[in-house]
Design a protein around this motif. Structure first.
Motif, PDB file in Angstrom:
ATOM      1  N   TRP A 269      11.131 -15.037 -77.234  1.00  0.00           N
ATOM      2  CA  TRP A 269      12.354 -15.750 -77.644  1.00  0.00           C
ATOM      3  C   TRP A 269      13.436 -15.672 -76.575  1.00  0.00           C
ATOM      4  CZ3 TRP A 269      10.013 -11.766 -80.292  1.00  0.00           C
ATOM      5  CH2 TRP A 269      10.535 -10.477 -80.058  1.00  0.00           C
ATOM      6  N   LYS A 270      13.298 -14.670 -75.660  1.00  0.00           N
ATOM      7  CA  LYS A 270      14.334 -14.512 -74.627  1.00  0.00           C
ATOM      8  C   LYS A 270      14.404 -15.707 -73.680  1.00  0.00           C
ATOM      9  CE  LYS A 270      14.799  -9.521 -74.471  1.00  0.00           C
ATOM     10  NZ  LYS A 270      14.738  -8.319 -73.635  1.00  0.00           N
ATOM     11  N   ILE A 271      13.415 -16.599 -73.754  1.00  0.00           N
ATOM     12  CA  ILE A 271      13.464 -17.795 -72.913  1.00  0.00           C
ATOM     13  C   ILE A 271      14.636 -18.690 -73.329  1.00  0.00           C
ATOM     14  CG2 ILE A 271      11.875 -19.269 -74.281  1.00  0.00           C
ATOM     15  CD1 ILE A 271      11.918 -19.026 -70.449  1.00  0.00           C
ATOM     16  N   SER A 272      15.078 -18.536 -74.585  1.00  0.00           N
ATOM     17  CA  SER A 272      16.152 -19.432 -75.046  1.00  0.00           C
ATOM     18  C   SER A 272      17.285 -18.736 -75.778  1.00  0.00           C
ATOM     19  CB  SER A 272      15.569 -20.522 -75.953  1.00  0.00           C
ATOM     20  OG  SER A 272      14.894 -19.932 -77.039  1.00  0.00           O
ATOM     21  N   SER A 273      17.188 -17.433 -75.971  1.00  0.00           N
ATOM     22  CA  SER A 273      18.260 -16.774 -76.720  1.00  0.00           C
ATOM     23  C   SER A 273      18.324 -15.284 -76.407  1.00  0.00           C
ATOM     24  CB  SER A 273      18.005 -16.967 -78.218  1.00  0.00           C
ATOM     25  OG  SER A 273      18.948 -16.228 -78.959  1.00  0.00           O
ATOM     26  N   ASP A 274      19.543 -14.757 -76.415  1.00  0.00           N
ATOM     27  CA  ASP A 274      19.698 -13.303 -76.242  1.00  0.00           C
ATOM     28  C   ASP A 274      19.693 -12.587 -77.589  1.00  0.00           C
ATOM     29  OD1 ASP A 274      19.710 -13.392 -73.546  1.00  0.00           O
ATOM     30  OD2 ASP A 274      21.862 -13.135 -73.271  1.00  0.00           O
ATOM     31  N   GLU A 275      19.599 -13.374 -78.662  1.00  0.00           N
ATOM     32  CA  GLU A 275      19.609 -12.731 -79.987  1.00  0.00           C
ATOM     33  C   GLU A 275      18.195 -12.399 -80.413  1.00  0.00           C
ATOM     34  OE1 GLU A 275      21.896 -15.219 -82.708  1.00  0.00           O
ATOM     35  OE2 GLU A 275      23.445 -15.102 -81.144  1.00  0.00           O
ATOM     36  N   LYS A 276      17.980 -11.161 -80.773  1.00  0.00           N
ATOM     37  CA  LYS A 276      16.643 -10.749 -81.206  1.00  0.00           C
ATOM     38  C   LYS A 276      16.407 -11.272 -82.626  1.00  0.00           C
ATOM     39  CE  LYS A 276      13.857  -6.584 -81.554  1.00  0.00           C
ATOM     40  NZ  LYS A 276      13.787  -5.173 -81.247  1.00  0.00           N
ATOM     41  N   PRO A 277      15.270 -11.930 -82.862  1.00  0.00           N
ATOM     42  CA  PRO A 277      14.997 -12.421 -84.215  1.00  0.00           C
ATOM     43  C   PRO A 277      14.835 -11.260 -85.199  1.00  0.00           C
ATOM     44  CG  PRO A 277      13.416 -13.290 -82.614  1.00  0.00           C
ATOM     45  CD  PRO A 277      14.189 -12.230 -81.926  1.00  0.00           C
ATOM     46  N   ASN A 278      14.931 -11.562 -86.516  1.00  0.00           N
ATOM     47  CA  ASN A 278      14.676 -10.487 -87.485  1.00  0.00           C
ATOM     48  C   ASN A 278      13.179 -10.175 -87.542  1.00  0.00           C
ATOM     49  OD1 ASN A 278      13.432 -12.353 -89.180  1.00  0.00           O
ATOM     50  ND2 ASN A 278      15.387 -12.889 -90.142  1.00  0.00           N
ATOM     51  N   ILE A 279      12.861  -9.083 -88.221  1.00  0.00           N
ATOM     52  CA  ILE A 279      11.466  -8.606 -88.229  1.00  0.00           C
ATOM     53  C   ILE A 279      10.508  -9.679 -88.752  1.00  0.00           C
ATOM     54  CG2 ILE A 279       9.880  -6.930 -89.321  1.00  0.00           C
ATOM     55  CD1 ILE A 279      12.007  -4.832 -88.940  1.00  0.00           C
ATOM     56  N   GLN A 280      10.935 -10.369 -89.805  1.00  0.00           N
ATOM     57  CA  GLN A 280      10.075 -11.411 -90.384  1.00  0.00           C
ATOM     58  C   GLN A 280       9.748 -12.485 -89.342  1.00  0.00           C
ATOM     59  OE1 GLN A 280      12.047 -12.834 -93.839  1.00  0.00           O
ATOM     60  NE2 GLN A 280      10.223 -13.915 -94.585  1.00  0.00           N
ATOM     61  N   ASP A 281      10.751 -12.892 -88.579  1.00  0.00           N
ATOM     62  CA  ASP A 281      10.524 -13.937 -87.576  1.00  0.00           C
ATOM     63  C   ASP A 281       9.657 -13.423 -86.416  1.00  0.00           C
ATOM     64  OD1 ASP A 281      11.866 -15.748 -89.064  1.00  0.00           O
ATOM     65  OD2 ASP A 281      13.765 -15.583 -87.972  1.00  0.00           O
ATOM     66  N   ILE A 282       9.825 -12.145 -86.089  1.00  0.00           N
ATOM     67  CA  ILE A 282       8.959 -11.589 -85.018  1.00  0.00           C
ATOM     68  C   ILE A 282       7.509 -11.567 -85.506  1.00  0.00           C
ATOM     69  CG2 ILE A 282       8.425  -9.544 -83.616  1.00  0.00           C
ATOM     70  CD1 ILE A 282      11.411  -8.887 -83.580  1.00  0.00           C
ATOM     71  N   VAL A 283       7.318 -11.172 -86.763  1.00  0.00           N
ATOM     72  CA  VAL A 283       5.951 -11.154 -87.322  1.00  0.00           C
ATOM     73  C   VAL A 283       5.392 -12.591 -87.337  1.00  0.00           C
ATOM     74  CG1 VAL A 283       4.621 -10.721 -89.434  1.00  0.00           C
ATOM     75  CG2 VAL A 283       6.257  -9.012 -88.621  1.00  0.00           C
ATOM     76  N   GLY A 284       6.251 -13.558 -87.665  1.00  0.00           N
ATOM     77  CA  GLY A 284       5.824 -14.964 -87.639  1.00  0.00           C
ATOM     78  C   GLY A 284       5.396 -15.384 -86.242  1.00  0.00           C
TER      79      GLY A 284
END
Ligand SMILES: Cc1cc2nc3c(=O)[nH]c(=O)nc-3n(C[C@H](O)[C@H](O)[C@H](O)COP(=O)(O)O)c2cc1C
Length: 342
Positions: A269-284
């Motif tokens: 996700w760091k290719i487009s954002s400095d915000e770390k996704p929540n755990i659910q989105d990382i699992v997705g």
């Protein structure tokens, strides 16, 4: 900071064993405007090596007319279209005629840009005179760029002839170079000027010497010297871990954009954002990555996904023991259980 606010380009680095088709699709899902293959041997392309040809995929299936890439697209199933992602193919070798043959073969037609590796310091690459060893021979490096430029123009001519009645003119693919500051001393400015004169469309500069490998820190001032010395776009690379840092590097170097490598492993996700996704989105994200990988390479090759999986384990804050369990997992089923995937 999100990339919508950035007025410079951010692209993922080519990484052997990392930048496979599955990872490129993950990056496209996160909004990468362009992806890169890992380095691919021109000799292996010319020999039709089956594994190598498998690395040349860049068509993804999209519904309807909009894809993350460009190009005319070809029909797959009803309502679905196969489109090439905007992908840079990176080639390595040292013989101009092999580069030309690889381009002339038509196997690289769907790629957006052709890049020549003049930065790899790995021993098995150096021993043939490839990679950063080309920075020891500016004349040969220039000759490779010229040979690629001629082959690309020739190939576009042939393709346009074959499509005479189909409209859109196909332009020659641009030829770029990814380089370091030098093999063991900084010769970047002269080397870059030589590549520009040979017709390179842009340069990606990793601000280290080949002899440094990945040790020491990136010399952004040396990248700035290259930016000042040439008129073609320069992309800065080395140790960039966030878009905020990318912005600093761009303002310090004057580069047109940045390239990010290791920081994307386990955190695409760091290719487009400095915000770390929540755990659910990382699992997705992990679920999708595994799906892409299995579709391309099959469950049995799951070991080739390990570097990404270990990266995801770090991003999820796994304990040392859990990370070790991921590292030694013996099947994709075991991996799914460790990440709690259904
Ligand atoms: C595992 C790995 C594989 C790499 N493979 C390639 C490659 O195939 N071609 C290339 O030009 N550079 C390759 N590199 C170098 C990266 O593209 C990049 O220049 C380097 O990692 C510095 O950027 P970073 O600090 O953002 O990672 C590789 C780096 C790593 C860590």
């Amino acid at each position: 900071m999100s990339k919508e606010r950035a007025d410079f380009s951010v692209e993922p680095a080519p990484m052997a064993g990392i930048s496979d088709f599955a990872f490129r699709q993950v990056l496209a899902d996160f909004g990468a405007e362009k992806t890169w293959t890992e380095m691919i041997s021109v000799s292996a392309i010319c020999h039709n090596n089956a594994k190598t040809l498998g690395m040349l995929k860049c068509h993804i299936q999209t519904r309807g007319g909009t894809g993350s890439g460009e190009g005319s697209g070809s029909r797959a199933r009803r309502g679905e279209v196969l489109r090439p992602m905007r992908t840079v193919v990176q080639l390595f070798g040292h013989e101009p005629q092999l580069f030309a043959r690889a381009i002339g073969s038509g196997l690289l037609d769907d790629f957006h840009e052709i890049n020549i590796n003049m930065g790899c310091p790995a021993r098995k690459v150096l021993k043939n005179g490839d990679g950063v060893n080309l920075m020891r021979n500016a004349e040969l490096a220039g000759e490779i760029v010229r040979a690629c430029g001629r082959a690309s123009a020739e190939r576009a001519k042939v393709r346009n002839k074959n499509r005479e009645f189909l409209g859109r003119t196909i332009l020659p693919q641009p030829i770029s170079v990814k380089m370091r500051l030098g093999a063991d001393k900084n010769i970047a400015v002269d080397f870059a000027r030589n590549l520009e004169a040979a017709g390179a469309s842009r340069l990606i500069v990793h601000g280290r010497l080949g002899s440094q490998g990945y040790s020491g820190s990136t010399d952004y001032d040396a990248i700035r010297e290259v930016v000042r010395a040439v008129k073609i776009p320069v992309i800065a690379n080395g140790d960039i871990k966030s878009l905020a840092q990318a912005e600093e590097v761009v303002s310090r170097t004057g580069a047109e954009g940045v390239m990010i490598g290791r920081a994307l492993v386990g955190s695409p996700w760091k290719i487009s954002s400095d915000e770390k996704p929540n755990i659910q989105d990382i699992v997705g994200c992990i679920t999708k990555h595994i799906q892409y990988f299995v579709a391309d390479r099959g469950e049995k090759n799951f070991n080739e996904l390990k570097q990404h999986l270990i990266g995801y384990a770090v991003a999820l804050g796994f304990s040392k023991q859990q990370k070790l369990a991921v590292a030694i997992a013996k099947s994709m089923g075991e991996v799914r259980a460790l990440f709690g995937l259904s």
